[in-house]
Write an enzyme that holds these catalytic residues in place. Sequence first.
Site, mmCIF file in Angstrom:
data_model
loop_
_atom_site.group_PDB
_atom_site.id
_atom_site.type_symbol
_atom_site.label_atom_id
_atom_site.label_comp_id
_atom_site.label_asym_id
_atom_site.label_seq_id
_atom_site.Cartn_x
_atom_site.Cartn_y
_atom_site.Cartn_z
ATOM 1 C CG HIS A 145 -13.136 87.291 16.499
ATOM 2 N ND1 HIS A 145 -12.842 85.981 16.146
ATOM 3 C CD2 HIS A 145 -13.999 87.198 17.537
ATOM 4 C CE1 HIS A 145 -13.495 85.151 16.940
ATOM 5 N NE2 HIS A 145 -14.216 85.868 17.784
ATOM 6 C CG ASN A 146 -10.424 84.448 13.400
ATOM 7 O OD1 ASN A 146 -11.485 84.856 13.870
ATOM 8 N ND2 ASN A 146 -10.383 83.509 12.486
ATOM 9 C CB SER A 164 -16.801 84.608 14.704
ATOM 10 O OG SER A 164 -16.126 83.837 15.668
ATOM 11 C CD GLU A 174 -10.512 81.880 17.628
ATOM 12 O OE1 GLU A 174 -11.432 82.573 17.149
ATOM 13 O OE2 GLU A 174 -10.146 80.807 17.112
ATOM 14 C CE LYS A 186 -14.512 84.929 11.829
ATOM 15 N NZ LYS A 186 -13.523 84.033 11.362
HETATM 16 P P1 NBP Z 1 -15.091 74.650 2.847
HETATM 17 O O1 NBP Z 1 -14.180 75.785 3.138
HETATM 18 O O2 NBP Z 1 -14.631 73.279 3.092
HETATM 19 O O3 NBP Z 1 -15.561 74.767 1.305
HETATM 20 C C1 NBP Z 1 -16.382 73.805 0.718
HETATM 21 C C2 NBP Z 1 -17.411 74.458 -0.169
HETATM 22 O O4 NBP Z 1 -16.779 75.234 -1.201
HETATM 23 C C3 NBP Z 1 -18.257 73.411 -0.897
HETATM 24 O O5 NBP Z 1 -19.581 73.891 -0.957
HETATM 25 C C4 NBP Z 1 -17.599 73.366 -2.275
HETATM 26 O O6 NBP Z 1 -18.453 72.901 -3.262
HETATM 27 C C5 NBP Z 1 -17.310 74.808 -2.457
HETATM 28 N N1 NBP Z 1 -16.375 75.094 -3.560
HETATM 29 C C6 NBP Z 1 -15.051 74.861 -3.682
HETATM 30 BR BR1 NBP Z 1 -14.040 74.030 -2.417
HETATM 31 N N2 NBP Z 1 -14.524 75.269 -4.834
HETATM 32 C C7 NBP Z 1 -15.565 75.797 -5.509
HETATM 33 C C8 NBP Z 1 -15.663 76.384 -6.785
HETATM 34 N N3 NBP Z 1 -14.605 76.546 -7.555
HETATM 35 N N4 NBP Z 1 -16.890 76.804 -7.190
HETATM 36 C C9 NBP Z 1 -17.962 76.639 -6.398
HETATM 37 N N5 NBP Z 1 -17.930 76.097 -5.167
HETATM 38 C C10 NBP Z 1 -16.736 75.667 -4.732
HETATM 39 O O7 NBP Z 1 -16.497 74.859 3.590
HETATM 40 P P2 NBP Z 1 -16.816 75.335 5.087
HETATM 41 O O8 NBP Z 1 -15.940 74.677 6.082
HETATM 42 O O9 NBP Z 1 -18.287 75.220 5.203
HETATM 43 O O10 NBP Z 1 -16.422 76.888 5.090
HETATM 44 C C11 NBP Z 1 -16.998 77.815 4.197
HETATM 45 C C12 NBP Z 1 -16.357 79.160 4.421
HETATM 46 O O11 NBP Z 1 -16.623 79.598 5.733
HETATM 47 C C13 NBP Z 1 -14.827 79.152 4.286
HETATM 48 O O12 NBP Z 1 -14.403 80.348 3.699
HETATM 49 C C14 NBP Z 1 -14.348 79.093 5.706
HETATM 50 O O13 NBP Z 1 -13.060 79.642 5.868
HETATM 51 C C15 NBP Z 1 -15.415 79.923 6.387
HETATM 52 N N6 NBP Z 1 -15.563 79.662 7.819
HETATM 53 C C16 NBP Z 1 -15.501 78.400 8.302
HETATM 54 C C17 NBP Z 1 -15.658 78.157 9.652
HETATM 55 C C18 NBP Z 1 -15.616 76.771 10.184
HETATM 56 O O14 NBP Z 1 -15.668 76.612 11.418
HETATM 57 N N7 NBP Z 1 -15.550 75.745 9.363
HETATM 58 C C19 NBP Z 1 -15.898 79.225 10.508
HETATM 59 C C20 NBP Z 1 -16.000 80.493 9.996
HETATM 60 C C21 NBP Z 1 -15.821 80.702 8.647
HETATM 61 P P3 NBP Z 1 -18.516 71.335 -3.617
HETATM 62 O O15 NBP Z 1 -19.466 70.739 -2.618
HETATM 63 O O16 NBP Z 1 -19.044 71.305 -4.996
HETATM 64 O O17 NBP Z 1 -17.128 70.796 -3.499
#
Ligand code: NBP
Length: 477
Positions: free
Chosen positions: A185-186, A128, A189, A182
């Site tokens: 937590h959300n 988080s 939130e 987690k």
């Molecule tokens: P995203 O959730 O937007 O995912 C993008 C990533 O997933 C890229 O690296 C993409 O690769 C990869 N990907 C996908 Br889409 N399909 C794939 C596949 N079939 N095989 C391999 N790679 C694949 O990224 P994020 O916002 O950085 O979040 C990552 C995780 O963290 C998520 O589960 C999210 O829920 C969690 N999270 C996010 C936050 C936040 O604030 N954003 C907070 C806490 C947790 P590519 O570059 O090749 O398309």
Amino acid sequence: RQAQIGVTGLAVMGRNLARNFARHGHTVAVHNRTAARTRDLVATYGHEGDFVPAETAEEFVASLERPRRLVVMVKAGAPTDAVIDEFAPLLEPGDMIVDGGNAHYLDTRRREAALRERGLHFVGCGISGGEEGALNGPSIMPGGSAESYQALGPLLESIAAQVDGEPCCAHIGPDGAGHFVKMVHNGIEYADMQLIAESYDLLRKVAGYEPAHIAEIFRKWNTGRLDSYLIEITAEVLAHTDADTDRPFVDIVADRAEQKGTGRWTVQTALDLGVPVSGISEAVFARALSGHTELREAARSLPGPIRPELHPDDAARFADSVEQALYASKIVAYAQGWHLMRAGSAEYGWDLDLGTMATIWRGGCIIRARFLNRIREAYRRGDEAPVTLLSDETFTEALRDAQVGWRHVVSQATALGVPAPGFSAALAYYDALRAGRLPAALVQGQRDYFGAHTYERVDRDGSFHTLWGEDRTEHEA
Ligand code: NBP
């Protein structure tokens, strides 16, 4: 050279997490499906630490020291399964796959069981704090085996937020426990945000204050017991003026709140486990309601009460009462969240230490707050953990002091037609738990009448049924 940890999935979260590891002196292998992201990371941030870029899955796995620690930061759902399917065959017994995405805990349980059969550790790890937290210190909630935590814990603890010298990271429990907490937590939130939003709404519509003034009130509250990240950012948002129109920013934002799903999962899970989490569910439903534009249009002309203007002295007193209502309702929402964690722990045999979450949520995450110290203390006092946070002496006292203001706010909101579902639901929960007798007795009577569902008696053991359609005699069922 061999990396201590690897991160695959280098969108905002993965990239920042990898940088965080590197900045703490760890050698980090980095990989992404689309290799351009990997190259970009090393080109832009390579100077921050020791990165080992890999273009293929095989190269990535080969660059990790054993047992391998591989963090997956891809989109939750099917992409996570795809990545697991790609990497698992390349790994060896004892290696660890850490899923740092927002997975549903039931998916985590399924994945953990499947990988355990292959001798691999699967660590469902709640993270988080958003992208900022991932870079500068998130709150980390790893599940999985205790053995995997031995190898992973020190690395994760080194990059987590630190509060009073303690890392905001601890082993939560087996399989889905990390993702479960987690999720809760959300959910909390959501409740926190809704309660703050209701406070704003009442201060505006009942006390008649402008957003800039309300921002000042929140700033003041933030120096007291409500001190928290969410109150702090609320003051910032309310004090902000839209550059285009010179109007308060909050007035130019469309009033439809969105959601990604963890609040909904919390409520769905609570329904499955039979845990009343009305503070969280009202928050989820309030967002849903705000998005039903057609319903709101259709209802816009429905009659409501006339709202008199408050005398400035009364407005100031009302603001104090809103602070009390907010604090009391917050206690209820957290008590409900903790109840859900207790129920999840019992259902899945996780043996969660419920004080741990208060400790690791004090920093790094969205609900970080001074308040969590009090919850932590509640779980430290005495040998027995409190059945509900409401019955812990600190909170009981706070509720005793706050209830007059809380009731005043809920009754004013009702009388003046300002919706306060979070405050009202929290108060109803409080009063229902307090009640000596609940009308559930009548509900049981109704159920026995139409469905012969039987009832228990207050004065003797057993199950009973009354022959309602006949002579109304009672029989032991
Ligand atoms: P995203 O959730 O937007 O995912 C993008 C990533 O997933 C890229 O690296 C993409 O690769 C990869 N990907 C996908 Br889409 N399909 C794939 C596949 N079939 N095989 C391999 N790679 C694949 O990224 P994020 O916002 O950085 O979040 C990552 C995780 O963290 C998520 O589960 C999210 O829920 C969690 N999270 C996010 C936050 C936040 O604030 N954003 C907070 C806490 C947790 P590519 O570059 O090749 O398309």
